[in-house]
Each structure stands twice: as C-alpha cells, then as structure tokens.
Design a protein around this motif. Structure first.
Motif, short mmCIF file in Angstrom:
data_model
loop_
_atom_site.label_atom_id
_atom_site.label_comp_id
_atom_site.label_asym_id
_atom_site.label_seq_id
_atom_site.Cartn_x
_atom_site.Cartn_y
_atom_site.Cartn_z
N SER A 38 42.02 32.15 49.60
CA SER A 38 40.98 31.16 49.89
C SER A 38 40.20 30.73 48.66
CB SER A 38 40.01 31.73 50.93
OG SER A 38 40.69 32.06 52.12
N SER A 39 40.21 31.56 47.60
CA SER A 39 39.48 31.19 46.38
C SER A 39 40.15 31.84 45.18
CB SER A 39 38.02 31.66 46.46
OG SER A 39 37.95 33.06 46.25
N SER A 40 39.63 31.55 43.99
CA SER A 40 40.20 32.13 42.76
C SER A 40 39.81 33.60 42.59
CB SER A 40 39.78 31.32 41.54
OG SER A 40 38.37 31.22 41.49
N ASP A 41 38.89 34.09 43.46
CA ASP A 41 38.56 35.52 43.45
C ASP A 41 39.62 36.29 44.23
OD1 ASP A 41 35.92 36.12 42.12
OD2 ASP A 41 35.38 34.42 43.39
N SER A 42 40.82 36.29 43.69
CA SER A 42 41.94 36.93 44.36
C SER A 42 43.01 37.23 43.32
CB SER A 42 42.52 36.01 45.45
OG SER A 42 43.00 34.82 44.85
N GLY A 43 44.06 37.90 43.77
CA GLY A 43 45.16 38.18 42.85
C GLY A 43 45.60 39.62 42.93
N SER A 44 46.72 39.87 42.31
CA SER A 44 47.35 41.19 42.39
C SER A 44 47.04 42.05 41.18
CB SER A 44 48.86 41.00 42.52
OG SER A 44 49.52 42.24 42.43
N SER A 45 46.96 43.36 41.42
CA SER A 45 46.80 44.31 40.32
C SER A 45 48.16 44.68 39.75
CB SER A 45 46.10 45.58 40.83
OG SER A 45 46.94 46.21 41.78
N GLY A 46 49.22 44.21 40.43
CA GLY A 46 50.58 44.57 40.00
C GLY A 46 51.09 45.79 40.74
N GLU A 83 41.90 39.67 48.25
CA GLU A 83 40.91 38.60 48.17
C GLU A 83 39.49 39.15 48.34
OE1 GLU A 83 41.80 34.66 50.03
OE2 GLU A 83 43.13 35.89 51.26
N LEU A 84 38.56 38.53 47.60
CA LEU A 84 37.16 38.90 47.74
C LEU A 84 36.54 38.18 48.95
CD1 LEU A 84 34.86 40.54 46.48
CD2 LEU A 84 34.32 38.56 45.03
N TYR A 85 36.88 36.91 49.11
CA TYR A 85 36.29 36.11 50.19
C TYR A 85 37.37 35.41 51.02
CZ TYR A 85 31.91 36.67 47.56
OH TYR A 85 30.82 37.17 46.91
N ILE A 124 36.39 35.96 57.06
CA ILE A 124 37.04 37.13 57.67
C ILE A 124 36.19 38.39 57.51
CG2 ILE A 124 39.03 38.71 57.47
CD1 ILE A 124 40.77 36.20 57.01
N LYS A 125 35.57 38.57 56.34
CA LYS A 125 34.78 39.80 56.13
C LYS A 125 33.50 39.81 56.96
CE LYS A 125 34.47 41.52 51.82
NZ LYS A 125 34.47 41.38 50.36
N VAL A 126 32.90 38.65 57.15
CA VAL A 126 31.73 38.59 58.04
C VAL A 126 32.15 38.99 59.45
CG1 VAL A 126 30.04 37.03 59.14
CG2 VAL A 126 30.45 36.88 56.68
N PHE A 127 33.35 38.55 59.84
CA PHE A 127 33.85 38.89 61.18
C PHE A 127 34.15 40.39 61.30
CE2 PHE A 127 37.41 39.61 64.12
CZ PHE A 127 36.80 39.19 65.30
N ASP A 176 33.66 44.57 46.99
CA ASP A 176 34.87 45.18 47.57
C ASP A 176 35.73 44.11 48.22
OD1 ASP A 176 34.20 47.70 46.77
OD2 ASP A 176 33.38 48.34 48.70
N ARG A 177 36.99 44.07 47.84
CA ARG A 177 37.89 43.07 48.41
C ARG A 177 38.27 43.43 49.85
NH1 ARG A 177 41.72 40.48 43.88
NH2 ARG A 177 40.08 39.97 42.41
#
Length: 434
Positions: A164-172, A183-185, A194-197, A259-260
C-alpha cells in the motif's frame, strides 16, 4: 528495509517464531480447557496430558465449527462496516521513515458504543444469547487460530505483490518477513486500514465483548453476577473505554508506527488478545468469588486509579506534542530536549523529548500503571489458582521487552540526543529500580 531487520536478531526471531507457531496455539486451547473443563487447575490438565499425551491434546482440541465461523465472520464484518461507515475526525499519523504520513478516521469510540449497545440489545430482546459465544468458545478460539494464520499468509503475499505504500519490502528472509511483516501500513483500497482493524476494531473490541459475555453467562447460570465478576468486568470495560478514548494516540505508538503488519502483531491481536487478555473473566464464570463490599470497592478504585494514571501519562505526552512543548505539565513549563534526526532519504527532522511530569519518572513509566491495572482486574479471582495471573505475567514480560525495543530504536534514531535524554531520565520503566 530498516525496521524488520533491527527489531530482534535473526536467531531470536526464529526462536520466537517457532515458539509462537508451536506453543501459543495449543496454549490458547489448554488455557480455555483448564478454565472451563478442569476447574481452573493447571495440575488437573497436567495430569490429563501426562496420562494421555499428544492424543489427549488432540481429544480436547475442539474443531472449528460452522457456528464458530459464523460468529467470527458476523463480528468481523460488523466491525469492518463500522470502521468504514461511521463518521470521525480526520487524524494524521506520524511521518514514517520513508516519509509517508497515514491518514485515519478517528471513529473508534463511536464504533465501541455501537458495538456494546448492539450486543446488549440483541441479548435483552432475545435475538441472540451471548451464552452461545461462551458455549462455543473453544471452537471459536480454534477457528481464530486457523483463520488468523491464513490471514497472515494473505498479508505476506499482499506485501510482496501489492504493497500500500513505500514503507514496505523484504528483508531477504521469508521467515522474518512473515513474522515481523512486509508492510507498515497495509490497506485494502484507500480507506480500510488493516492494522486499525486487527489491533483496535477486532482485538480490543473483542476484549470488551467477551468481558460482557462472561458476565452474562454467569448471570444466566446462577441468576446473579458475583461481586468479583462485576469488579473484573467493570475494570476491563473502563480500560477498553480508555483505549478507544485515546485510540488516535495509539496510532502514534510502536504497534502501529514501527511494528509491521506480520504474524507477530496481527496473530497476537486476532487470537491472543481475545483468548489470553480476557482469561481472568473466563475463570470467574465457573469460580464466582464473594469479595464483600469493602474489598470489592478497594480493588475497583485501585484499578480505576491505575487506568487513570496510564491514561494521564499518554494524555500528557499527546498534549505536549500537540502544543509543540508549550502545554503546562503538572502546572509548570515542561523540561524537554530538542532532538534532531535524519529520515531514510537524508532529510533532517527534529523531535521534542519530554523529560518532566510522568515522563520524568522513567522513560516508559506508563507501563507500571498498566501492569498494576491488569493485576487489579485479576485480583477478584483471589489466589485459589495461579492460571488467572498468567496474563499479568505475560503483560509484564511483553511491556519490558517493548520498552527495551523502543529504547534500542530511539538510540539508533536520536543518537547523542538519546544519550542526553537517558542522563536526564535514567530509569527505563520503574523509577529508582529499573
């Protein structure tokens, strides 16, 4: 990707992940079984497992039933509709490391009021008996364990293919990504966070709903609600009400802003909160304790005081941030540190660190009244069995670990300013001790 790499070491992540996957699901079922079918006695459950082994665990583990799935689905859909449909003030969250600022609709208190009024109304008018939830609780927990695991797989895949945003990605590392989240958000569409839910509208809301369920079940069984159950339910409801009053502040905390959305936080909110956090009330259903008015009132007022102090800690920091450090704290101009730090894109930012009021006592002092409040809403069970106190022990470990992780993160973020802050506020959680 910054956050999920630095949360804990890979080895600790593997151990936590394995423990959560292998130990927590059976623990949820064993706790329910012990409270409901083994008289609250760990010794009885232990003896049963000693004699019957793994087969015994399989026998007591309820299968997710159709009625359990229906109850969970009805509750989840109801809360999702309230989250999207109810009006609420527009609230901006903190700017993320990648420079994104999430926007929320603060309608938690309205959703909370509608949920409780609806739940009580459908019971009062004979449409649905909350006792049904209690009677199928093992199946509900079993369904939540399975359903939440599938939901976490969905979150992992979504983070991989449609973040959903650029605050995401893999650690490998697939295990770390699944456990700590991609993802963070994460959002579904533009507005459904989703996290609010998971954290607020399902996890925290289910806490209040189950607290009421246990009281209603005891009333239907015995024709009255014991004073111990009244105190337990009242304190839990006061705490959850406090949470929804302050929900917009929660969106600035570690759970949401750092926390993601992975197995650690989402499975925890969807399964662990409804099963473990409510467990003192679950115990009291079949073990009504008569406290007597003086003791009941003492526990009630002590619990409310702790919840108020916990609320006031958060309110103090919120006011301080809102007024850019100009709000009076305990009638005085607050002492503070202006800390500068750099975003991941190299942009320089500044933050105010509060060093007076509650926040001058210890860096995470607000965890002390939170742990004490949990102790007071468990205390009505008295000390015939140890199991009701599991939540207090768990919460203490969780919050002390969170305090350490938050300190580590702030040390990396603020560097020399954090050192200065720690010199001014030397204690992490308990003033004078820790």
């Amino acid at each position: 990707m910054g956050e999920s790499k630095t949360v804990h070491s890979p080895l600790l992540t593997y151990v936590s992940m394995l423990a959560l996957l292998t130990l927590c699901p059976p623990f949820v079922i064993l706790l329910w079984y012990t409270m409901v079918h083994a008289d609250g006695s760990v010794a009885i459950t232990w003896e049963y497992l000693k004699h019957h082994g793994f087969e015994g665990l399989r026998t007591i583990w309820p299968k997710p039933s159709l009625i359990a799935w229906k109850i969970i689905a009805s509750f989840a859909v109801f809360e999702a509709i309230l989250q999207l449909a109810l009006p609420g003030e527009r609230v901006e969250g903190p700017i993320s490391p990648a420079g994104n600022q999430p926007v929320y609709k603060a309608n938690g208190l309205q959703a909370y009021a509608v949920t409780l009024i609806t739940y009580l109304a459908i019971w009062w008018f004979g449409i649905f008996s909350p006792a049904i939830v209690y009677d199928h609780l093992g199946e509900i927990f079993s369904a939540l364990i399975l359903g939440s695991f599938i939901f976490c797989i969905f979150l992992y895949i979504k983070g991989l293919v449609a973040p959903s945003s650029s605050d995401s990605g893999s650690s490998g590392n697939i295990l770390i990504d699944f456990y700590w989240g991609m993802e963070l958000y994460p959002r579904i569409g533009k507005n459904f966070d989703i996290k609010v839910f998971t954290n607020c509208r399902f996890g925290m809301m289910s806490w209040a709903v189950l607290a009421l369920t246990y009281s209603i079940k005891q009333y239907e069984e015995n024709g009255r609600v014991s004073d111990s159950m009244l105190v337990n339910t009242a304190l839990m409801l006061v705490y959850v009400t406090k949470f929804f009053l302050w929900e917009a502040g929660y969106w600035n905390t570690m759970d949401i802003a750092h926390d993601r959305a992975g197995f650690y936080i989402c499975w925890g909110c969807l399964v662990w909160v409804p099963s473990i956090y409510t467990s003192p009330g679950l115990y009291l259903v079949n073990h009504p304790v008569h406290l007597g008015a003086p003791l009941a009132l003492f526990i009630l007022f002590a619990g409310i005081l702790c919840i108020y102090i916990n609320y006031d800690c958060d309110r103090q920091r919120q006011q301080f941030r809102k007024t850019n450090g100009k709000a009076l704290i305990w009638g005085k101009v607050p002492s503070k540190i202006t800390a500068t730090y750099y975003m991941t894109n190299g942009e320089k930012k500044s933050s105010l660190l509060l060093t007076s009021g509650w926040w001058g006592l210890a860096r995470h002092f607000h965890y002390v009244p939170e742990i004490l409040a949990a102790f007071f809403w468990t205390l009505p069970a008295l000390f015939n069995h140890i199991l009701p106190y599991f939540y207090v022990v768990f919460l203490t470990i969780l919050l002390f670990d969170r305090a350490k992780r938050d300190d580590d993160r702030c040390r990396n973020k603020y560097q020399k300013f954090w050192k200065l802050y720690c010199e001014k506020v030397p204690y992490r959680v308990i003033p004078g001790i820790h």
